[in-house]
Design a protein around this motif. Structure first.
Motif, short mmCIF file in Angstrom:
data_model
loop_
_atom_site.label_atom_id
_atom_site.label_comp_id
_atom_site.label_asym_id
_atom_site.label_seq_id
_atom_site.Cartn_x
_atom_site.Cartn_y
_atom_site.Cartn_z
N PRO A 1 11.25 -52.44 -11.25
CA PRO A 1 11.17 -53.24 -9.78
C PRO A 1 9.81 -53.09 -9.02
O PRO A 1 9.28 -51.89 -9.04
N GLN A 2 9.34 -54.34 -8.62
CA GLN A 2 8.18 -54.15 -8.04
C GLN A 2 8.08 -53.24 -6.91
O GLN A 2 6.76 -52.70 -6.77
N THR A 3 8.94 -53.13 -6.25
CA THR A 3 9.00 -52.52 -4.98
C THR A 3 9.82 -51.20 -4.93
O THR A 3 11.00 -51.23 -4.21
N VAL A 4 9.41 -50.10 -5.64
CA VAL A 4 10.10 -49.09 -5.56
C VAL A 4 9.39 -48.21 -4.48
O VAL A 4 8.28 -48.15 -4.53
N PHE A 5 10.26 -47.87 -3.49
CA PHE A 5 9.73 -47.26 -2.37
C PHE A 5 9.59 -46.01 -2.44
O PHE A 5 10.23 -45.07 -3.35
N PRO A 6 8.28 -45.32 -2.35
CA PRO A 6 7.98 -43.82 -2.40
C PRO A 6 8.81 -43.05 -1.86
O PRO A 6 9.73 -43.60 -0.82
N VAL B 1 5.47 -48.01 -10.89
CA VAL B 1 4.67 -49.16 -10.08
C VAL B 1 3.22 -48.73 -10.11
O VAL B 1 2.42 -49.84 -10.05
N TYR C 1 4.40 -53.52 1.21
CA TYR C 1 4.37 -52.24 0.34
C TYR C 1 3.46 -52.86 -0.91
O TYR C 1 2.27 -51.62 -1.23
N GLU D 1 3.96 -39.17 -8.75
CA GLU D 1 5.36 -39.61 -8.51
C GLU D 1 6.31 -40.09 -9.67
O GLU D 1 7.34 -40.57 -9.57
#
Lengths: 299, 189
Positions: free
Chosen positions: A59-64, B26, B3, B22
């Motif tokens: 998934p492109q937007t894996v949030f940190p 991504v 983001y 991390e």
């Protein structure tokens, strides 16, 4: 990026020259340019397909992690703010008024039950309790059969809680041509009594939270310690025997702030005790309080 | 998405640190994507086929993405270049086709002469020597070098304007550069 136009097939112009010159110093770029020169094909499309499929691997937007933390904090704050803003609606003010009064009456505990007047018509259940002489009313749960809804309603009915200041009547002659400022004197007699729904109590017993604090020397604790050090008279042990230890003195503070009823709870020697009492009586005035003060004097 | 916008502004180093610390694909995906135009070109250069090059770029990503943290990478660009090259050579070996590597291209260039040609610094005392050496070059080399380094024309531009073959233009510039280096070194003593 110059490379993009190169891949698209452009080979002319300063831009391309700059890229080709860069390739002379950069073998990575040079080999890539050679590749594009030698092999014909729809390279731009191939690159777009490759980049797309790599982005879609995960998934492109894996949030940190920190974003997740920030989000949850924001959520909590938002919810908290909602609660705070709607606090009045969730917990009606009158509840707190009633709770407060109960707390205060608890603190000051009804020492004389005959002073409490209970409206029998409104608080049937309460009466049973007070007759047993164990009415403290710390919370509603301990009062069995007590319906707090009725209690609140009855409070609402009484106007005493608005604490409307009664004012003494006064007659002032007024010059109507100028602005006047009138200060009204409070009527102490009326304000001294506050209705508590199920009884009356002297106002001074309920409101002054100051007086429930421990008394303190008016000059401050540090200055008082200095005073004790400076003025303590050791010469009382003139017989040569120096006595070392502590004398604890307990006393109450009168309405003028002077220590009264001074008693020694931890004696050391008769002379020391006398000296301790002398120090207290000659010392600073104290803040008023219903609680007794306790002072340790070190010899 | 804010983001993804932000991640595109990361430097290579930040992305690499992110990918390693991390364990987030991504970061590495973004980093690898930046180099795809170069990597694909290199693959084309070795494999001589667009489809094979595409497969090589994809298989390399799948190979290294899960274990990126285990590599000791100092500079990503040089690292990924050598890894890509090795990957291509491995593919060629597996296919048992003849390995075609143009070693003349891999010849290590002299930075000094390039610097001189690129900067044309008036303060540099070797500049008159360079100009004198350029005059001594054979005609084709002189024309190509002058147009490439001084008139900022691309290989194609030079080929178009002179009528030389495109590949010849490249070699004229290569050889001219080498001759200039020898000449300048000899005369600046």
């Amino acid at each position: 990026m110059n490379l993009k136009t190169y891949i698209e097939g452009k080979r002319n112009g300063q831009e391309i020259n700059a890229l080709e010159r860069k390739a002379l110093e950069d073998r990575f770029l040079e080999e890539a340019l050679n590749g594009y020169d030698n092999i014909k094909g729809s390279h731009s499309e191939n690159i777009a397909v490759l980049q797309q499929s790599i982005l879609q691997q995960k998934p492109q937007t894996v949030f940190p992690k920190y974003f997740a933390i920030a989000a949850s904090v924001a959520l909590l704050l938002g919810f908290g703010a909602f609660l705070a803003l709607n606090f009045d609606n969730l917990f009606p003010k009158k509840y707190f008024i009633a709770k407060n009064i109960l707390q205060k009456t608890e603190n000051n505990s009804f020492q004389n039950f005959d002073k409490i007047k209970i409206d029998t018509a409104e608080f049937k259940n309460l009466i049973v309790k007070t007759e047993k002489e164990d009415f403290i009313a710390p919370n509603f749960d301990s009062v069995t059969g007590f319906d707090d809804r009725d209690f609140f309603e009855s409070i609402e009915k009484t106007d005493h809680f608005d604490a409307a200041k009664e004012v003494e009547k006064s007659i002032v002659s007024v010059d109507t041509n100028s602005q006047i400022l009138i200060a009204l004197a409070e009527n102490e007699n009326i304000l001294n009594e506050v209705a508590v729904g199920y009884g009356t109590q002297k106002r001074k017993d309920i409101t002054p939270s100051e007086k429930t604090k421990k008394p303190e020397p008016i000059i401050g604790a540090r200055a008082y310690k200095n005073y004790l050090k400076k003025n303590i008279n050791y010469s009382i042990n003139a017989d040569g025997k120096s006595v070392k230890g502590k004398v604890t003195v307990v006393f109450s503070v009168d309405t003028l702030g002077h220590p009264t009823n001074i008693r020694v709870t931890k004696p050391l020697c008769p002379e020391c005790d006398k000296e301790a009492v002398r120090l207290i009586t000659n010392g600073s005035a104290w803040t008023q309080s219903s609680i007794e003060a306790e002072v340790e004097i070190i010899f | 998405m804010w983001y993804s916008k932000k991640i595109s502004k990361f430097t290579d180093e930040e992305l690499l640190i992110g990918a390693i610390s991390e364990q987030n694909s991504v970061f590495f995906g973004e980093l690898y994507n930046r180099y795809i135009p170069l990597l694909y070109g290199v693959a084309l250069n070795y494999l001589q086929n667009a489809d094979n090059a595409k497969d090589a770029v994809m298989s390399l990503y799948e190979n290294i993405a899960p274990k990126i943290a285990s590599y000791d990478i100092i500079a990503f660009k040089t690292w990924i270049y050598s890894v890509m090259k090795n990957h291509c050579l491995q593919i060629l070996r597996k296919d048992k086709t003849e390995i075609f590597v143009d070693f003349s291209i891999n010849f290590v260039e002299d930075d000094e002469i390039l610097h001189l040609l690129n900067e044309k610094d008036e303060q540099d005392e070797r500049l008159p020597t360079l100009k004198m050496c350029i005059k001594k070059l054979p005609v084709e080399q002189r024309v190509s070098v002058l147009r490439f380094f001084f008139e900022e024309m691309s290989y194609q531009d030079i080929a178009d304007s002179t009528g030389y073959d495109l590949l010849k233009v490249k070699s004229y510039i290569q050889n001219g550069k080498r001759n200039l280096k020898i000449c300048v070194e000899k005369n600046s003593k």
